[in-house]
Design an enzyme around this catalytic site. Structure first.
Site, PDB file in Angstrom:
ATOM      1  N   PHE A   1      54.330-115.681  18.297  1.00 53.36           N
ATOM      2  CA  PHE A   1      53.440-116.901  17.911  1.00 53.36           C
ATOM      3  C   PHE A   1      52.666-117.557  19.106  1.00 53.36           C
ATOM      4  O   PHE A   1      51.638-118.043  18.912  1.00 53.36           O
ATOM      5  CB  PHE A   1      54.257-118.000  17.137  1.00 53.36           C
ATOM      6  CG  PHE A   1      53.438-119.259  16.741  1.00 53.36           C
ATOM      7  CD1 PHE A   1      52.449-119.061  16.005  1.00 53.36           C
ATOM      8  CD2 PHE A   1      53.562-120.466  17.207  1.00 53.36           C
ATOM      9  CE1 PHE A   1      51.686-120.016  15.059  1.00 53.36           C
ATOM     10  CE2 PHE A   1      52.901-121.641  16.684  1.00 53.36           C
ATOM     11  CZ  PHE A   1      51.854-121.358  15.566  1.00 53.36           C
ATOM     12  N   TYR A   2      53.188-117.369  20.383  1.00 56.22           N
ATOM     13  CA  TYR A   2      52.619-118.003  21.507  1.00 56.22           C
ATOM     14  C   TYR A   2      51.207-117.264  21.836  1.00 56.22           C
ATOM     15  O   TYR A   2      50.220-117.599  22.055  1.00 56.22           O
ATOM     16  CB  TYR A   2      53.702-117.619  22.580  1.00 56.22           C
ATOM     17  CG  TYR A   2      53.087-117.391  24.173  1.00 56.22           C
ATOM     18  CD1 TYR A   2      52.403-118.846  24.479  1.00 56.22           C
ATOM     19  CD2 TYR A   2      52.998-116.636  24.843  1.00 56.22           C
ATOM     20  CE1 TYR A   2      51.720-118.776  25.820  1.00 56.22           C
ATOM     21  CE2 TYR A   2      52.395-116.455  26.091  1.00 56.22           C
ATOM     22  CZ  TYR A   2      51.641-117.527  26.443  1.00 56.22           C
ATOM     23  OH  TYR A   2      51.263-117.567  27.767  1.00 56.22           O
ATOM     24  N   ALA A   3      51.475-115.758  21.428  1.00 53.63           N
ATOM     25  CA  ALA A   3      50.354-115.109  21.519  1.00 53.63           C
ATOM     26  C   ALA A   3      49.267-115.240  20.416  1.00 53.63           C
ATOM     27  O   ALA A   3      47.874-115.399  21.070  1.00 53.63           O
ATOM     28  CB  ALA A   3      50.543-113.411  21.498  1.00 53.63           C
TER      29      ALA A   3
ATOM     30  N   THR B   1      48.639-118.217  19.228  1.00 52.63           N
ATOM     31  CA  THR B   1      47.989-119.551  19.623  1.00 52.63           C
ATOM     32  C   THR B   1      47.260-119.327  20.717  1.00 52.63           C
ATOM     33  O   THR B   1      45.875-119.938  20.925  1.00 52.63           O
ATOM     34  CB  THR B   1      48.812-120.594  20.047  1.00 52.63           C
ATOM     35  OG1 THR B   1      49.666-120.219  21.338  1.00 52.63           O
ATOM     36  CG2 THR B   1      49.920-120.988  19.009  1.00 52.63           C
TER      37      THR B   1
END
Length: 332
Positions: free
Chosen positions: A151-153, A155
């Site tokens: 999810f970091y990637a 965003t």
């Protein structure tokens, strides 16, 4: 008259080094940082305190996602350099909302500030994690990056799309950086180098994921900062630098890798740490973690075409510098 920069995330690892470099080159710098508790705030406070010894630096504590704050601070800035973010692949599994607030809403606030104040150049940090499931290496900016593994990637990929839309709609010269595994003195405690050094000195085992079969394009922080500072003076405009250029056909917008261009095996990285410490690590071999990727490797041809050859600090030298800083800072 001195040039002025607004740097978000100025008390962070990369932000601190970037602000120090800009100040050394005569810039006036406003540094915004939320001083969040993702890791030891005392480390962030020490970085800001060191920067504040320079009269050209003004520290502001506040969250980048606070409505109107960045707009207020951006007035008169020649460059806005947006580094503030909720970082970390693994933490994004446990606390995804913080990534929406800091990365998506925070970037929206930066874009609105740039729309209102019209800096000569808006520069924003993305990550090599956006390449996700890509298997073609080295990673080039013109490769597809549509399969995020965390999810970091996701965003950070979203912020690239947001940046492009504002560049197109409001003619804001915008460069997005894709950073590759940055390390060095004053590094983050959640990163492997910091965790490994701390564990080895404490006589504790280190966790080796994917049973050691991993490679990373480790990029020394001073080399990365050199790339950022050079790119400040190269806003997207005119024709493409070559077939490797990611310059948008409809906006003053470009994505640029900043990496060493030479992936290092995880076990070679551990050996460099052991050598610098003069101690062997107790290793605990584990499967791959969710959201992680087995390898990263930057194609650095675009940034070098735009700015000239960059310094490339070797892993042995870079790790030794971090260990020297760690021993001095923590008195061990």
């Amino acid at each position: 008259m001195a040039k002025r920069a607004l740097v978000t995330g100025s008390a962070g690892f990369i932000g601190y080094h970037l602000c120090a470099r800009l100040l050394s080159e005569g810039w006036q710098v406003v540094g915004l940082d939320g001083m969040t508790t993702y890791y030891d705030v005392r480390l962030k406070a020490r970085r800001h305190a060191m920067l504040s010894q320079n009269p050209g630096f003004r520290a502001v504590e506040g969250l980048v996602e606070t409505a109107g704050l960045v707009r207020e601070l951006a007035e008169g800035a020649d460059a806005i350099i947006h580094l503030a973010a909720q970082a970390g692949v693994r933490y994004s599994i446990d606390a995804p909302r913080s990534y929406v607030e800091a990365n998506l809403i925070g970037t929206f606030e930066v874009l609105e500030a740039a729309r209102a104040t019209k800096p000569a150049h808006l520069l924003m940090a993305s990550t090599s994690s956006v390449y996700g499931a890509n298997t073609e290496m080295p990673y080039a900016e013109v490769h597809k990056a549509d399969s995020p593994m965390s999810f970091y990637a996701a965003t950070k990929k979203a912020t690239e799309a947001m940046g492009h839309s504002y560049a197109h709609l409001y003619d804001i010269p915008t460069t997005m950086f894709r950073f590759f595994t940055v390390y060095g003195p004053w590094g983050r405690p959640d990163m492997a180098l910091f965790k490994f050094v701390k564990a080895i000195l404490s006589g504790e085992p280190i966790d080796i994921y994917n049973h050691g079969d991993m490679r990373r394009d480790f990029t020394y922080v001073d080399d990365l900062v050199t790339g950022i500072v050079r790119l400040v003076g190269v806003p997207p405009a005119g024709g493409a630098a070559g077939p490797m250029d990611s310059l948008s056909p409809v906006a003053p917008f470009r994505i640029v890798n900043i990496g060493n261009g030479a992936p290092v095996g995880l076990m070679d990285f551990v050996l460099a740490i052991e050598t610098a410490l003069g101690r062997k690590a107790e290793k605990r071999f584990l499967p791959m973690q969710a959201g992680d990727v087995p390898a990263t490797w930057a194609d650095a041809s675009l940034i070098e075409a735009l700015t000239g050859p960059l310094p490339r600090t070797g892993i042995d030298e870079g790790v030794a510098r971090f260990v020297a800083w760690y021993r001095d800072f923590y008195g061990v």
